[in-house]
Design a protein around this motif. Sequence first.
Motif, short mmCIF file in Angstrom:
data_model
loop_
_atom_site.label_atom_id
_atom_site.label_comp_id
_atom_site.label_asym_id
_atom_site.label_seq_id
_atom_site.Cartn_x
_atom_site.Cartn_y
_atom_site.Cartn_z
N ASN A 14 3.41 48.53 78.59
CA ASN A 14 3.43 48.45 79.78
C ASN A 14 5.10 48.57 80.22
O ASN A 14 5.36 48.47 81.65
CB ASN A 14 2.81 47.07 80.22
N LEU A 15 5.85 48.76 79.46
CA LEU A 15 7.27 48.73 79.62
C LEU A 15 7.74 50.11 80.26
O LEU A 15 7.14 51.24 79.68
CB LEU A 15 7.99 48.40 78.34
N GLY A 16 8.40 50.11 81.15
CA GLY A 16 8.64 51.45 81.76
C GLY A 16 9.58 52.34 80.65
O GLY A 16 10.04 51.80 80.01
N TRP A 17 9.00 53.71 80.86
CA TRP A 17 9.78 54.62 79.81
C TRP A 17 11.21 54.58 79.79
O TRP A 17 11.84 54.89 78.71
CB TRP A 17 9.33 56.09 79.99
N GLU A 18 11.68 54.26 80.93
CA GLU A 18 13.34 54.10 80.90
C GLU A 18 13.71 52.93 80.00
O GLU A 18 14.97 53.12 79.59
CB GLU A 18 13.68 53.91 82.43
N GLN A 19 13.20 51.92 79.95
CA GLN A 19 13.43 50.68 79.31
C GLN A 19 13.38 51.02 77.78
O GLN A 19 14.17 50.59 77.18
CB GLN A 19 12.41 49.50 79.83
N ARG A 20 12.11 51.81 77.43
CA ARG A 20 12.11 52.12 75.96
C ARG A 20 13.33 53.25 75.66
O ARG A 20 14.08 52.95 74.67
CB ARG A 20 10.82 52.97 75.67
N ALA A 21 13.40 53.89 76.57
CA ALA A 21 14.68 55.08 76.30
C ALA A 21 16.00 54.27 76.07
O ALA A 21 16.84 54.44 75.22
CB ALA A 21 14.57 56.18 77.47
N ALA A 22 16.35 53.32 77.02
CA ALA A 22 17.42 52.42 76.76
C ALA A 22 17.69 51.93 75.67
O ALA A 22 18.95 51.85 74.88
CB ALA A 22 17.63 51.52 77.85
N ILE A 23 16.51 51.36 74.76
CA ILE A 23 16.79 50.79 73.62
C ILE A 23 17.17 51.65 72.59
O ILE A 23 18.10 51.47 71.79
CB ILE A 23 15.31 50.11 73.21
N PHE A 24 16.53 52.89 72.59
CA PHE A 24 16.80 53.76 71.44
C PHE A 24 18.12 54.66 71.62
O PHE A 24 19.09 54.88 70.79
CB PHE A 24 15.72 54.68 71.17
N GLU A 47 -0.91 43.09 68.69
CA GLU A 47 -0.72 42.18 69.57
C GLU A 47 0.55 42.39 70.47
O GLU A 47 0.39 42.12 71.85
CB GLU A 47 -0.31 40.55 69.11
N ALA A 48 1.39 43.10 69.95
CA ALA A 48 2.74 43.50 70.74
C ALA A 48 2.39 44.83 71.71
O ALA A 48 3.21 45.20 72.50
CB ALA A 48 3.69 43.96 70.10
N LYS A 49 1.13 45.57 71.39
CA LYS A 49 0.87 46.85 72.14
C LYS A 49 0.87 46.77 73.49
O LYS A 49 1.51 47.53 74.26
CB LYS A 49 -0.48 47.53 71.64
N GLU A 50 0.17 45.73 74.22
CA GLU A 50 0.18 45.75 75.57
C GLU A 50 1.26 45.61 76.26
O GLU A 50 1.64 46.64 77.18
CB GLU A 50 -0.97 44.68 75.98
N ASN A 51 2.32 44.62 76.02
CA ASN A 51 3.48 44.46 76.52
C ASN A 51 4.42 45.86 76.40
O ASN A 51 5.08 46.09 77.56
CB ASN A 51 4.08 43.43 75.97
N TRP A 52 4.50 46.30 75.16
CA TRP A 52 5.29 47.71 74.93
C TRP A 52 4.75 48.83 75.61
O TRP A 52 5.27 49.69 76.23
CB TRP A 52 4.98 47.82 73.41
N GLY A 87 17.66 45.84 70.93
CA GLY A 87 16.78 45.14 72.05
C GLY A 87 15.41 45.50 71.55
O GLY A 87 14.64 45.00 72.44
N LEU A 88 14.78 46.19 70.42
CA LEU A 88 13.63 46.47 70.16
C LEU A 88 12.82 45.23 70.31
O LEU A 88 13.18 44.14 69.38
CB LEU A 88 13.43 47.04 68.88
N PRO A 89 11.72 45.03 70.89
CA PRO A 89 10.96 43.96 70.87
C PRO A 89 10.13 43.51 69.64
O PRO A 89 9.89 44.51 68.76
CB PRO A 89 9.98 44.22 72.09
N ALA A 90 10.16 42.24 69.18
CA ALA A 90 9.35 41.84 68.09
C ALA A 90 7.98 42.41 67.98
O ALA A 90 7.24 42.66 69.23
CB ALA A 90 9.35 40.23 67.99
N GLY A 91 7.53 42.72 66.98
CA GLY A 91 6.17 43.54 66.61
C GLY A 91 5.96 44.98 66.88
O GLY A 91 5.01 45.45 66.63
N VAL A 92 6.98 45.53 67.50
CA VAL A 92 6.89 47.08 67.92
C VAL A 92 6.99 47.94 66.67
O VAL A 92 6.04 48.89 66.41
CB VAL A 92 7.92 47.47 68.85
N ILE A 93 8.00 47.54 65.76
CA ILE A 93 8.12 48.23 64.56
C ILE A 93 8.15 47.02 63.49
O ILE A 93 8.90 46.31 63.56
CB ILE A 93 9.17 48.98 64.38
N ASN A 94 7.13 46.94 62.35
CA ASN A 94 7.17 45.97 61.57
C ASN A 94 7.19 46.71 60.11
O ASN A 94 6.61 47.63 59.75
CB ASN A 94 5.58 45.47 61.55
N MET A 95 8.22 46.09 59.25
CA MET A 95 8.74 46.80 58.32
C MET A 95 8.28 46.10 56.92
O MET A 95 8.65 45.01 56.96
CB MET A 95 10.19 46.86 58.08
#
Length: 541
Positions: free
Chosen positions: A97-107, A90-95, A232-240
């Motif tokens: 579609n997020l720009g790679w810069e936004q992903r990079a900033a989280i990590f 369910e989280a896949k589409e939004n994740w 700031g990792l969005p909910a559902g991207v990594i589930n433990m």
Amino acid sequence: MSKAISQVPMAVNEPVRSYAPGSAEVKSLLATYKAMWKEKAEIPMIINGKEVQSSEKVRLVSPQDHQHDFGFYYKGTMQDVDSAINTALEAKENWNNLGWEQRAAIFLKAADLLAGPYRDRLNAATMIGQSKNVHQAEIDSACEFIDFLRFNVEFMTEMYSEQPVSDEGIWNRTEYRPLEGFCFAVTPFNFTAIAGNLPTCMAMMGNVVVWKPSDKQILAAKVIMDILTEAGLPAGVINMIFTDGKETAEKVMAHPDFAGLHFTGSTSVFQGMWKMIGNNIHKFKTYPRIVGETGGKDFVVVHSSANVDAVATGLVRGAFEYQGQKCSAASRAYVPKSLWPKVKETMEAQLKTVKMGSPEDPSNFINAVISQGSFDKCKGYIERAEKSADSSVIMGGKCDDSRGWFVEPTVILTTNPNYESLCEEIFGPILTVYVYEDEKWSETLKLVDQTSPYSLTGAVFAQDRYAIAEAYKALENASGNFYINDKPTGAVVGQQPFGGARASGTNDKAGSKMNLMRWVSVRSIKETFVSPKDYKYPYLG
């Protein structure tokens, strides 16, 4: 979406703190350790960004004091696995579609949080739950994990920038898409950095992940999730999830949207998963990526020209740091007869100064092995070596599980090149030495290559450059990481990409761009600016 071609901060390896006696940094770390030791941690699963509890609580104990529990975790069911998979999808589409810069900033933010406010907490969690001393915790859970986060961002941008050439009137492009489906990360107890890297490197490339950490590493895993959440990792991207390993694998690897496995653990478990994937291959929407680093029977081969002090130090550090519980640990050594007396004498002198005990005392070089099962396994090898006609325990050998699972650094000397402890992975503080005749150097290299099914790390010690070159060639398939005049452990992200082949895994090299390439699906795009209007080529006249 960004309208700029962004450049990320240049990655550099995180400096290792010394934790010198009396320093402010060691006082701060030990204060955090003592506070967390007294806490009764209550560790839930994290699914869709929410804490998930269950009716089953599992007690958490520390290897250095198995009478002391520092809390518990909630063990999940197969319903939780279903929930984690569905949430990820369910989280896949939004994740995606997020720009790679936004992903990079989280990590990148996660790396800075770990380097600063979370450093003591993650190090202390690793010391308590996995029995690592201050130095081993620092190089693992702090520095290596920080390096993975920062260098992977740099590798990601390098990958995205790699584009094909274009001919006249054509624009060729390459798109690096996340895999179609969800990914599964299975991580081990022995390295907090691996536990953090396996799910995050997949997520960084736009994938969604179900993560199952080792039940021996859950305290540190919780801190990792705390860091990622604050970053700031969005909910559902990594589930433990904390669920039964076999049942979880069966459910995950029968799902049509299963897209990739990132695994570090035992060879037998990995092979079982690979077989499971093969049996279900007709069910999947896409062929899953399979990346695994499993184990090793890592060697040190010594030439008669080697420096004795360097050899002895390489063996003591390489075999006994973190109680030999590194897949890269030196566990078999081949030493020429002419050097063995001096190497033995130097090793004995060094080991007499080694202290063993709780990580709470930073002067302890050796701590506890991870579990009762590990303790019993090590003790069995030692007892059999003491009774064997072709082997003997010449250093260490004492075991004590009255309070913690402590096994002394142990050296077994054998005259049998096929003796069990020279061939089998033990994963404990046991080094087996085989002494060879100096003139049989070339024969010994063949022996080193053929003795073990593994091919992870290995080292040669020699001053003779012809001997080094011969070993370099003869052992080219015997290890994925090869060390010259150094111990076979301590690979650094960005410097020595890590991984091995044969029974040691798929050799996809964590700590490099090679690994990240496995978590993308490449699309080639050709755009023609002026399209042909007639089917006839010139040759048709």
